[in-house]
Design a protein around this motif. Structure first.
Motif, PDB file in Angstrom:
ATOM      1  N   ILE A 118       0.817  -1.220   0.000  1.00  0.00           N
ATOM      2  CA  ILE A 118       0.000   0.000   0.000  1.00  0.00           C
ATOM      3  C   ILE A 118       0.847   1.264   0.000  1.00  0.00           C
ATOM      4  O   ILE A 118       0.601   2.192  -0.775  1.00  0.00           O
ATOM      5  CB  ILE A 118      -0.948   0.013   1.224  1.00  0.00           C
ATOM      6  N   PHE A 119       1.891   1.290   0.846  1.00  0.00           N
ATOM      7  CA  PHE A 119       2.658   2.545   0.954  1.00  0.00           C
ATOM      8  C   PHE A 119       3.253   2.918  -0.380  1.00  0.00           C
ATOM      9  O   PHE A 119       3.353   4.085  -0.742  1.00  0.00           O
ATOM     10  CB  PHE A 119       3.733   2.443   2.050  1.00  0.00           C
ATOM     11  N   PHE A 120       3.621   1.902  -1.162  1.00  0.00           N
ATOM     12  CA  PHE A 120       4.243   2.202  -2.450  1.00  0.00           C
ATOM     13  C   PHE A 120       3.193   2.634  -3.474  1.00  0.00           C
ATOM     14  O   PHE A 120       3.440   3.530  -4.280  1.00  0.00           O
ATOM     15  CB  PHE A 120       5.023   0.989  -2.959  1.00  0.00           C
ATOM     16  N   ILE A 121       2.034   2.014  -3.418  1.00  0.00           N
ATOM     17  CA  ILE A 121       0.948   2.396  -4.334  1.00  0.00           C
ATOM     18  C   ILE A 121       0.614   3.873  -4.144  1.00  0.00           C
ATOM     19  O   ILE A 121       0.508   4.632  -5.100  1.00  0.00           O
ATOM     20  CB  ILE A 121      -0.301   1.523  -4.070  1.00  0.00           C
ATOM     21  N   GLU A 122       0.503   4.277  -2.882  1.00  0.00           N
ATOM     22  CA  GLU A 122       0.147   5.664  -2.607  1.00  0.00           C
ATOM     23  C   GLU A 122       1.273   6.584  -3.025  1.00  0.00           C
ATOM     24  O   GLU A 122       1.044   7.634  -3.610  1.00  0.00           O
ATOM     25  CB  GLU A 122      -0.160   5.835  -1.112  1.00  0.00           C
ATOM     26  N   ASP A 123       2.498   6.201  -2.723  1.00  0.00           N
ATOM     27  CA  ASP A 123       3.623   7.072  -2.998  1.00  0.00           C
ATOM     28  C   ASP A 123       3.803   7.293  -4.492  1.00  0.00           C
ATOM     29  O   ASP A 123       4.141   8.382  -4.934  1.00  0.00           O
ATOM     30  CB  ASP A 123       4.900   6.472  -2.408  1.00  0.00           C
ATOM     31  N   ALA A 124       3.585   6.259  -5.266  1.00  0.00           N
ATOM     32  CA  ALA A 124       3.731   6.392  -6.714  1.00  0.00           C
ATOM     33  C   ALA A 124       2.438   6.875  -7.355  1.00  0.00           C
ATOM     34  O   ALA A 124       2.356   6.984  -8.577  1.00  0.00           O
ATOM     35  CB  ALA A 124       4.157   5.054  -7.312  1.00  0.00           C
ATOM     36  N   SER A 125       1.423   7.152  -6.536  1.00  0.00           N
ATOM     37  CA  SER A 125       0.129   7.685  -7.007  1.00  0.00           C
ATOM     38  C   SER A 125      -0.625   6.748  -7.929  1.00  0.00           C
ATOM     39  O   SER A 125      -1.459   7.193  -8.711  1.00  0.00           O
ATOM     40  CB  SER A 125       0.319   9.026  -7.734  1.00  0.00           C
ATOM     41  N   PHE A 126      -0.340   5.454  -7.868  1.00  0.00           N
ATOM     42  CA  PHE A 126      -1.033   4.539  -8.779  1.00  0.00           C
ATOM     43  C   PHE A 126      -2.549   4.547  -8.554  1.00  0.00           C
ATOM     44  O   PHE A 126      -3.317   4.310  -9.481  1.00  0.00           O
ATOM     45  CB  PHE A 126      -0.490   3.108  -8.629  1.00  0.00           C
ATOM     46  N   HIS A 127      -2.961   4.819  -7.308  1.00  0.00           N
ATOM     47  CA  HIS A 127      -4.408   4.835  -7.040  1.00  0.00           C
ATOM     48  C   HIS A 127      -5.105   5.939  -7.825  1.00  0.00           C
ATOM     49  O   HIS A 127      -6.307   5.869  -8.053  1.00  0.00           O
ATOM     50  CB  HIS A 127      -4.657   5.023  -5.542  1.00  0.00           C
ATOM     51  N   GLU A 128      -4.363   6.957  -8.245  1.00  0.00           N
ATOM     52  CA  GLU A 128      -4.988   8.035  -9.019  1.00  0.00           C
ATOM     53  C   GLU A 128      -5.459   7.541 -10.383  1.00  0.00           C
ATOM     54  O   GLU A 128      -6.330   8.126 -11.003  1.00  0.00           O
ATOM     55  CB  GLU A 128      -3.984   9.189  -9.232  1.00  0.00           C
ATOM     56  N   VAL A 129      -4.795   6.500 -10.888  1.00  0.00           N
ATOM     57  CA  VAL A 129      -5.112   6.038 -12.233  1.00  0.00           C
ATOM     58  C   VAL A 129      -5.680   4.618 -12.211  1.00  0.00           C
ATOM     59  O   VAL A 129      -5.668   3.924 -13.220  1.00  0.00           O
ATOM     60  CB  VAL A 129      -3.871   6.113 -13.142  1.00  0.00           C
ATOM     61  N   GLN A 130      -6.152   4.202 -11.041  1.00  0.00           N
ATOM     62  CA  GLN A 130      -6.781   2.893 -10.918  1.00  0.00           C
ATOM     63  C   GLN A 130      -8.098   3.088 -10.167  1.00  0.00           C
ATOM     64  O   GLN A 130      -8.160   3.865  -9.218  1.00  0.00           O
ATOM     65  CB  GLN A 130      -5.881   1.935 -10.117  1.00  0.00           C
ATOM     66  N   ASP A 131      -9.127   2.384 -10.573  1.00  0.00           N
ATOM     67  CA  ASP A 131     -10.422   2.560  -9.929  1.00  0.00           C
ATOM     68  C   ASP A 131     -10.627   1.588  -8.772  1.00  0.00           C
ATOM     69  O   ASP A 131     -11.472   1.815  -7.916  1.00  0.00           O
ATOM     70  CB  ASP A 131     -11.550   2.378 -10.950  1.00  0.00           C
ATOM     71  N   HIS A 132      -9.887   0.493  -8.781  1.00  0.00           N
ATOM     72  CA  HIS A 132     -10.138  -0.538  -7.783  1.00  0.00           C
ATOM     73  C   HIS A 132      -8.853  -0.973  -7.090  1.00  0.00           C
ATOM     74  O   HIS A 132      -7.803  -1.036  -7.726  1.00  0.00           O
ATOM     75  CB  HIS A 132     -10.780  -1.765  -8.431  1.00  0.00           C
ATOM     76  N   MET A 133      -8.975  -1.252  -5.812  1.00  0.00           N
ATOM     77  CA  MET A 133      -7.865  -1.864  -5.103  1.00  0.00           C
ATOM     78  C   MET A 133      -8.413  -3.035  -4.291  1.00  0.00           C
ATOM     79  O   MET A 133      -9.437  -2.920  -3.635  1.00  0.00           O
ATOM     80  CB  MET A 133      -7.177  -0.876  -4.177  1.00  0.00           C
ATOM     81  N   THR A 134      -7.718  -4.169  -4.400  1.00  0.00           N
ATOM     82  CA  THR A 134      -8.133  -5.341  -3.650  1.00  0.00           C
ATOM     83  C   THR A 134      -7.121  -5.602  -2.548  1.00  0.00           C
ATOM     84  O   THR A 134      -5.928  -5.734  -2.822  1.00  0.00           O
ATOM     85  CB  THR A 134      -8.199  -6.575  -4.565  1.00  0.00           C
ATOM     86  N   ILE A 135      -7.605  -5.621  -1.301  1.00  0.00           N
ATOM     87  CA  ILE A 135      -6.735  -6.027  -0.197  1.00  0.00           C
ATOM     88  C   ILE A 135      -6.636  -7.546  -0.316  1.00  0.00           C
ATOM     89  O   ILE A 135      -7.472  -8.287   0.194  1.00  0.00           O
ATOM     90  CB  ILE A 135      -7.321  -5.606   1.163  1.00  0.00           C
ATOM     91  N   SER A 136      -5.629  -7.993  -1.037  1.00  0.00           N
ATOM     92  CA  SER A 136      -5.510  -9.414  -1.344  1.00  0.00           C
ATOM     93  C   SER A 136      -4.512 -10.090  -0.421  1.00  0.00           C
ATOM     94  O   SER A 136      -4.575 -11.294  -0.224  1.00  0.00           O
ATOM     95  CB  SER A 136      -5.059  -9.589  -2.796  1.00  0.00           C
ATOM     96  N   ASN A 137      -3.588  -9.315   0.133  1.00  0.00           N
ATOM     97  CA  ASN A 137      -2.525  -9.883   0.977  1.00  0.00           C
ATOM     98  C   ASN A 137      -1.978 -11.168   0.355  1.00  0.00           C
ATOM     99  O   ASN A 137      -1.754 -12.140   1.049  1.00  0.00           O
ATOM    100  CB  ASN A 137      -3.047 -10.185   2.387  1.00  0.00           C
ATOM    101  N   HIS A 138      -1.797 -11.167  -0.983  1.00  0.00           N
ATOM    102  CA  HIS A 138      -1.447 -12.430  -1.637  1.00  0.00           C
ATOM    103  C   HIS A 138      -0.026 -12.870  -1.335  1.00  0.00           C
ATOM    104  O   HIS A 138       0.281 -14.048  -1.409  1.00  0.00           O
ATOM    105  CB  HIS A 138      -1.694 -12.352  -3.143  1.00  0.00           C
ATOM    106  N   ASN A 139       0.859 -11.928  -1.058  1.00  0.00           N
ATOM    107  CA  ASN A 139       2.133 -12.277  -0.436  1.00  0.00           C
ATOM    108  C   ASN A 139       2.676 -11.036   0.245  1.00  0.00           C
ATOM    109  O   ASN A 139       1.953 -10.039   0.374  1.00  0.00           O
ATOM    110  CB  ASN A 139       3.132 -12.905  -1.427  1.00  0.00           C
ATOM    111  N   ASN A 140       3.922 -11.098   0.704  1.00  0.00           N
ATOM    112  CA  ASN A 140       4.462  -9.979   1.458  1.00  0.00           C
ATOM    113  C   ASN A 140       5.675  -9.406   0.759  1.00  0.00           C
ATOM    114  O   ASN A 140       6.438 -10.145   0.127  1.00  0.00           O
ATOM    115  CB  ASN A 140       4.888 -10.432   2.852  1.00  0.00           C
ATOM    116  N   TYR A 141       5.820  -8.079   0.873  1.00  0.00           N
ATOM    117  CA  TYR A 141       7.048  -7.494   0.386  1.00  0.00           C
ATOM    118  C   TYR A 141       8.082  -7.685   1.490  1.00  0.00           C
ATOM    119  O   TYR A 141       8.126  -6.936   2.456  1.00  0.00           O
ATOM    120  CB  TYR A 141       6.865  -6.017   0.036  1.00  0.00           C
TER     121      TYR A 141
END
Ligand code: NA
Ligand code: NA
Lengths: 171, 342, 422
Positions: free
Chosen positions: B215-238
Motif C-alpha cells: 500500500i505505501f508504495f501504491i500511494e507514494d507512486a500515485s497509482f491509485h490516481e489512475v486505478q479505480d479498484h484496489m483489492t486487499i488481497s494480501n497475496h504475499n508480502n514485500y
C-alpha cells in the motif's frame, strides 16, 4: 602491413554490422512486444533484457567506430582558435591521452566482467549469465583505445591536422 | 574544504580517535544503502538503525544512509555490498533472484498466512529462512541479519479483482521474473513486464490493467490516481532483509558485533510497527482521496481460498524450474513451520 | 578531492578532449588516489547502469525512425503540409517548430527524443527558408525543454517518487502553466526574430494547393495520428511509441513509397548506431561520475554549507534552482532528480514551499540544465544527430538562455503560474 590492413577492414565491417544490427534488434524487441501483447495478449518477457543488451553493445562497440569517423562530441572552441603548431600538438596529445584513459578503463571493465563471471548471476527474464552483457565493454574500450592511437599516429605521420583517421580538419 | 577525509573514502575502516584512552576512542564510518526513499519503510528503518547505533556507541559509530537512486540500481547496490564498499544494505530477495534463486520463495502467493503478525513471527523464527536461506546468501558474500515485511502486497486494477475469473484477459503488470509471471498465468491473467517509470502512464491509458505493490508504495507512486479498484488481497508480502558484508562483520570486535545484533533485534518490532502505521495511514489516504476515487475491497476467506487453490501448483513450478534440492528442502521446512503457526 | 576532480574536468574539456574523457578521467583519478578502498570496477558497473534505463530506448528508436523518414519521402511531405499552412506567416516555421516540440515532448516525455524526432525534419526546413543553422538548432534544443513540463512527464513521475506524498496527477496539471508560458515566450521571440532578420516568407498557398499537399501527406500524417492515438488508447507506452514509429516509417518507405529497399535498412541503422553510441557513452560516463559524487556524499556536504539554518522559502528555491541547473549540465535529468530531491525536500517543506511548486521548479531547472552549455544531454544529442560541432550547436542559444532565466525567475517567484489550475 598488408595483413594488418586486411584485419582492419574486417574489424570495420564487424563494427558496422554490430552497430547496425544492435539498433535493428532494439526495434524488433520493442515492436514485437507491443504487437504480441496487443494481438496475442502475451508479452515478451525477454524484450527489456535483449534491448538492454543491444544498447550496451552498441554504445561500447561504437566507441571505436565513432573515433574512426571523428564523431565523438567535444568542445572544440579553444582547439579551433589555436594556431597551427598548438593545434598540431593537441591533435597528437588528445588522442594519445584518450587512448590511455580508455585502456585504463578497459582493465577495470575486465575486472567487472570477471566479477560477474565469478558471481554466476543470471538475468531475471532469460536466466542467462549477466557477464554476457558486460563482455563487450572491455572489448569495445580496447578497440576504441587502439583507434585513438591510430588517430594520433596519422597526425604524427601527416603534415595536416586530422580530427580523426578518416576526417581531416579543413579549418 | 576538500572533504576527502570524511567523503566516504574511509568506509568500514577505523580512524584514530582524538581521545587518549586507546581502543575505546576508535571511530567507525559505515555506509548503509537502501532500495527506497525518505518516507518509505526501508529508508526509515535504516535511518532509525543508524541513529540507534550512533546513540548506543556514544557517537563512536557513524552510519551514512543512502536512499535509492544514489548508488545505482538495486542489483548494483548488492554488488557494492558484496565487494564491501558499502557495509550494510537492505536487500529484497526479489532483486537477487538471479543469484540466490531460493530467495524467490517470497514471490509465492498465498504461502504465508493472511495475518501480518503471524507472518512476521515466522520471518523472525523460521529456521528455513534464518539458517537455510541465510546460508545460501552468505555463500554469495551477503549476510542476512534479519527478515522483515514491509507490508502485504495488494492488487490494483481498472476493474474489480475478486475472483480468478476477474483476471481473465487481464493485463497484469509484473516484474520480469518467470515465477511471478507464472503466478498470474495461473489465475488466467496476461502478465506484462513493464518498466516502472512508465507504469503510471500505462495504467492511466490502459496499456496494462493492473499492478501489485504494498500500500505505501501504491500511494507514494500515485497509482491509485489512475486505478479505480484496489483489492486487499494480501497475496504475499514485500519481504526485505537487513544484510551486512560478512568479511566486514566478522572482522569487527566482538562488542561491536554484539551491538549490531542487539540493534537489529530491537528494530524488528519497530519496523513492523512502522510499516503497519504507514500502510494503514496511506490506505486511509487512498480511501479519502475523493478527487481520485478508488473502491477498496478486501477478499473474503472463501475468495482467498479460490486463489490459493490456483496458486498451489505454482509451488511445483518453484520446485521444478526455479530451485534445486536445497531449495526444495527449504520450502518443505518453511511449509511445515507455517503450518505449525496456524 | 573536489578541487582535483574539477581541475581535471575543466582542463581536459577546454583542451577539446572527447567529452566522455573529462568525466571518466576525473573519476578514475579520484578513485585511484582518494578512495583506496573503492574498486574502480564500479565505475564500469555504473556506466553500464547509466544506459540500461528502459526509457532511454526511445532515443535510438526515434533517431532510427527519423533517419528512415528523411531518407525517403515521409519527412518532406509532412513538412510540405506544414509549410502550406504556416509558411507565409512571419516566423511561421519557427513557431511551428516550437509547437511541434511542445506537442511531441508532451507525448514522448523525453527532451532528447524530441530533439531527434522533431529536430531532424524541422531543421532542414528552417535552413531552406533562410534561418541560420545556429538559430535553428538553438530553437530546437530549447523548445524540446518544454517536454519535461507537459504531461506525461517522466521527470515529474520520478520527482513524485522521491518526494513523499506528492500526487503525479497534480504535478502533471501544474506543469501546463509554465509549459505554456515558455512556449508563448518562444513564439513571440520567433516572430520578432523573423522580423528583425527579415526571414523571407513563402508565398501563401491557395486552398486548392493546400488540399493537394494534404492528400499527399495523408500517409505521413498517420505518423502523429498513430503515435498520439496509440498512447491515448493505451495500445502502447510512450517508449514503445518510438518503436511503433520505426515500424510505421518502414511500412511507408519500404512498401508504400518504395523509396528504400530492405538492404538499405542496415545502412540506415548504422548511422543511427553511430549517433546512439556517441550520445550514450556520455550518458554512461555521466552516471559513473554521479555515482562517485553520491558515494562521497558531496551533494549533502555542499547543500549543508549552502543552505545554512532556517533558510526562507525563496532562498531554498533559488538554491534548488542553481543545484539542479548545474547538476543537469553533467548528468541525465532523471538521475539528478532522483539524487537531489531528497536532499532539498525537507528544507523546502520546513521553509513552507508548496511540494507541487517545488516539483515544478525542480523539473523545469532539470530541463533547462540539459539544454544549456557547457554540458547538456540535449546539446550532445543535437551535436551527434545533426553532425555539427559543439560550438555550432551552442552558438545560437544565448537569447533562449535569457528567456528561460526570466521564465525561471517568474516560476520561482509566482507559484500561481504552476498552481492556478489545481
Ligand atoms: Na510521492
Ligand atoms: Na483511483
Amino acid at each position: 602491413m598488408k595483413a594488418l590492413r586486411t584485419l582492419d577492414r574486417w574489424i570495420v565491417k564487424l563494427e558496422e554490422h554490430i552497430l547496425s544490427y544492435s539498433i535493428i534488434l532494439i526495434a524488433i524487441m520493442v515492436v514485437g512486444n507491443v504487437i504480441s501483447r496487443a494481438v496475442v495478449g502475451s508479452s515478451w518477457a525477454f524484450h527489456q533484457e535483449v534491448s538492454r543488451f543491444a544498447v550496451t553493445v552498441a554504445t561500447f562497440m561504437g566507441i571505436s567506430y565513432a573515433a574512426r569517423k571523428g564523431r565523438h562530441i567535444s568542445m572544440s572552441a579553444f582547439y579551433d582558435l589555436a594556431p597551427y603548431p598548438i593545434r598540431k600538438a593537441l591533435a597528437i596529445f588528445i588522442p594519445a591521452l584518450t587512448a590511455v584513459v580508455l585502456f585504463t578503463l578497459s582493465v577495470f571493465a575486465y575486472g567487472y566482467f570477471m566479477s560477474l563471471v565469478e558471481s554466476g548471476r543470471v538475468t531475471t527474464a532469460m536466466q542467462v549469465p549477466v557477464y554476457l552483457f558486460a563482455m563487450f565493454i572491455p572489448v569495445g574500450l580496447v578497440l576504441g583505445g587502439i583507434q585513438f592511437l591510430r588517430n594520433m599516429w596519422v597526425n604524427i605521420k601527416e603534415k595536416e591536422v586530422y580530427l580523426a583517421q578518416e576526417k581531416k580538419d579543413y579549418s | 574544504a576538500c572533504g576527502s577525509e570524511d567523503a566516504g573514502t574511509d568506509g568500514g575502516t577505523v580512524d584514530e580517535g582524538a581521545g587518549d584512552d586507546g581502543a575505546a576512542a576508535e571511530t567507525y564510518n559505515w555506509q548503509f544503502v537502501t532500495e527506497e526513499v525518505q518516507g518509505q519503510v526501508q529508508y526509515e528503518y535504516a535511518a532509525e538503525f543508524a541513529e540507534l547505533i550512533n546513540e548506543k556507541s556514544d557517537g563512536q559509530i557513524n552510519i551514512d544512509v543512502f536512499e535509492f537512486g544514489q548508488l545505482g540500481s538495486e542489483v548494483d547496490q548488492v554488488e557494492q555490498l558484496q565487494n564491501g564498499i558499502v557495509e550494510f544494505a537492505i536487500v529484497s530477495p526479489g532483486f537477487t533472484g538471479g543469484m540466490v534463486a531460493e530467495g524467490q520463495v517470497f514471490a509465492l502467493q498465498f504461502l504465508f498466512p493472511d495475518d501480518q503478525e503471524v507472518t512476521q513471527e515466522i520471518l523472525n523464527t523460521s529456521e528455513a529462512l534464518n539458517t537455510h536461506l541465510a546460508g545460501m546468501y552468505e555463500a554469495h558474500n551477503i549476510k542476512p541479519l534479519a527478515f522483515f515485511t514491509e507490508g502485504a502486497m495488494q492488487w490494483t486494477g481498472s476493474s474489480q479483482l475478486r475472483t480468478p475469473a476477474d483476471f481473465e484477459n487481464f493485463k497484469m503488470r509484473t516484474q520480469e521474473s518467470p515465477l511471478i509471471m507464472e503466478s498470474y498465468r495461473a489465475y488466467g491473467a496476461d502478465p506484462s513486464p513493464l518498466s516502472w517509470s512508465e507504469l503510471y502512464t500505462s495504467l492511466d491509458r490502459g496499456v496494462v490493467d493492473g499492478q501489485e505493490n504494498p500500500i505505501f508504495f501504491i500511494e507514494d507512486a500515485s497509482f491509485h490516481e489512475v486505478q479505480d479498484h484496489m483489492t486487499i488481497s494480501n497475496h504475499n508480502n514485500y519481504v526485505a532483509m537487513t544484510t551486512v558484508n560478512p568479511d566486514f562483520y566478522n572482522g569487527l570486535p566482538e562488542d561491536i558485533r554484539a551491538l549490531i545484533d542487539e540493534t537489529v533485534e530491537e528494530m524488528q518490532p519497530r519496523v513492523f510497527e512502522m510499516q503497519a502505521e504507514m500502510n494503514e495511514a496511506l490506505l486511509e489516504s487512498i480511501e479519502n482521496d475523493t478527487a481520485n476515487p478508488t473502491e477498496v475491497y478486501e477478499l473474503t476467506e472463501e475468495e482467498r481460498e479460490a486463489f490459493r487453490e490456483l496458486a498451489l501448483p505454482v509451488r511445483d513450478f518453484f520446485r521444478d524450474e526455479v530451485v534445486g534440492d536445497e531449495g526444495r528442502e527449504m520450502l518443505e521446512l518453511l511449509e511445515e513451520e507455517i503450518a505449525a503457526q496456524q | 578531492m573536489i578541487a582535483t576532480m574539477l581541475t581535471i574536468m575543466i582542463v581536459l574539456l577546454i583542451l577539446g578532449f572527447p567529452m566522455m574523457i573529462p568525466m571518466i578521467a576525473a573519476s578514475i583519478v579520484v578513485v585511484l588516489f582518494f578512495m583506496p578502498n573503492v574498486d574502480p570496477m564500479f565505475l564500469v558497473q555504473q556506466m553500464m547502469e547509466g544506459i540500461s534505463s528502459y526509457v532511454l530506448l526511445a532515443v535510438p528508436l526515434f533517431i532510427f525512425a527519423a533517419d528512415i523518414m528523411s531518407t525517403g519521402k515521409t519527412s518532406k511531405r509532412l513538412l510540405d503540409f506544414v509549410g502550406a499552412f504556416v509558411g507565409h506567416l512571419r516566423g511561421g516555421y519557427a513557431i511551428t517548430t516550437a509547437a511541434a516540440c511542445t506537442l511531441f515532448g508532451s507525448i514522448s516525455g523525453s527532451t532528447q527524443a524530441t530533439v531527434v524526432a522533431i529536430g531532424t525534419p524541422m531543421r532542414k526546413r528552417l535552413l531552406s527558408v533562410g534561418y541560420k543553422d545556429s538559430s535553428a538548432i538553438a530553437l530546437i534544443i530549447n523548445a524540446s525543454d518544454i517536454a519535461l513540463l507537459i504531461p506525461p512527464s517522466i521527470g515529474m513521475i520520478i520527482y513524485a517518487l522521491a518526494a513523499p506524498r506528492v500526487s503525479v496527477g497534480d504535478l502533471f496539471i501544474a506543469g501546463i502553466g509554465p509549459g505554456l508560458l515558455i512556449f508563448g515566450m518562444f513564439a513571440i521571440y520567433s516572430y520578432i526574430h523573423a522580423k528583425i532578420y527579415n526571414i523571407p516568407r513563402a508565398k501563401k498557398y491557395s486552398w486548392k494547393e493546400r488540399w493537394n499537399v494534404t492528400v499527399k501527406a495523408l500517409f505521413p500524417l498517420g505518423f502523429p495520428a498513430i503515435i498520439v492515438g496509440g498512447i491515448y488508447f493505451g495500445i502502447f507506452s510512450p517508449t514503445e511509441a518510438a518503436g511503433i514509429s520505426v515500424l510505421y516509417a518502414l511500412i511507408l518507405e519500404l512498401l508504400i513509397f518504395r523509396t528504400i529497399k530492405i538492404p538499405d535498412v542496415p545502412r540506415i541503422a548504422l548511422s543511427t548506431g553511430l549517433v546512439t553510441s556517441a550520445v550514450f557513452i556520455l550518458v554512461a560516463a555521466g552516471q559513473a561520475f554521479s555515482w562517485l559524487i553520491s558515494y562521497a556524499r558531496i551533494p549533502q556536504m555542499l547543500t549543508e554549507t549552502v543552505l545554512g539554518s532556517d533558510p526562507t522559502a525563496l532562498q531554498v528555491l533559488l538554491i534548488v534552482a542553481i543545484f539542479f541547473f548545474i547538476g543537469c549540465m553533467f548528468v541525465d535529468p532523471i538521475v539528478v532528480i532522483l539524487i537531489l530531491t531528497p536532499i532539498f525536500y525537507p528544507a523546502a517543506m520546513a521553509a513552507g514551499v508548496d511540494p507541487i511548486h517545488l516539483g515544478i521548479v525542480i523539473v523545469f531547472q532539470a530541463a533547462l540544465g540539459s539544454a544549456t552549455p557547457p554540458f547538456g544531454v540535449d546539446i550532445f544529442t543535437a551535436s551527434a544527430v545533426f553532425n555539427k560541432s559543439y560550438l555550432d550547436v551552442i552558438k545560437g542559444t544565448p537569447p533562449y538562455i535569457v528567456m528561460l532565466l526570466i521564465a525561471s525567475v517568474l516560476i520561482i517567484l509566482f507559484e500561481e503560474i504552476s498552481l492556478f489550475l489545481l
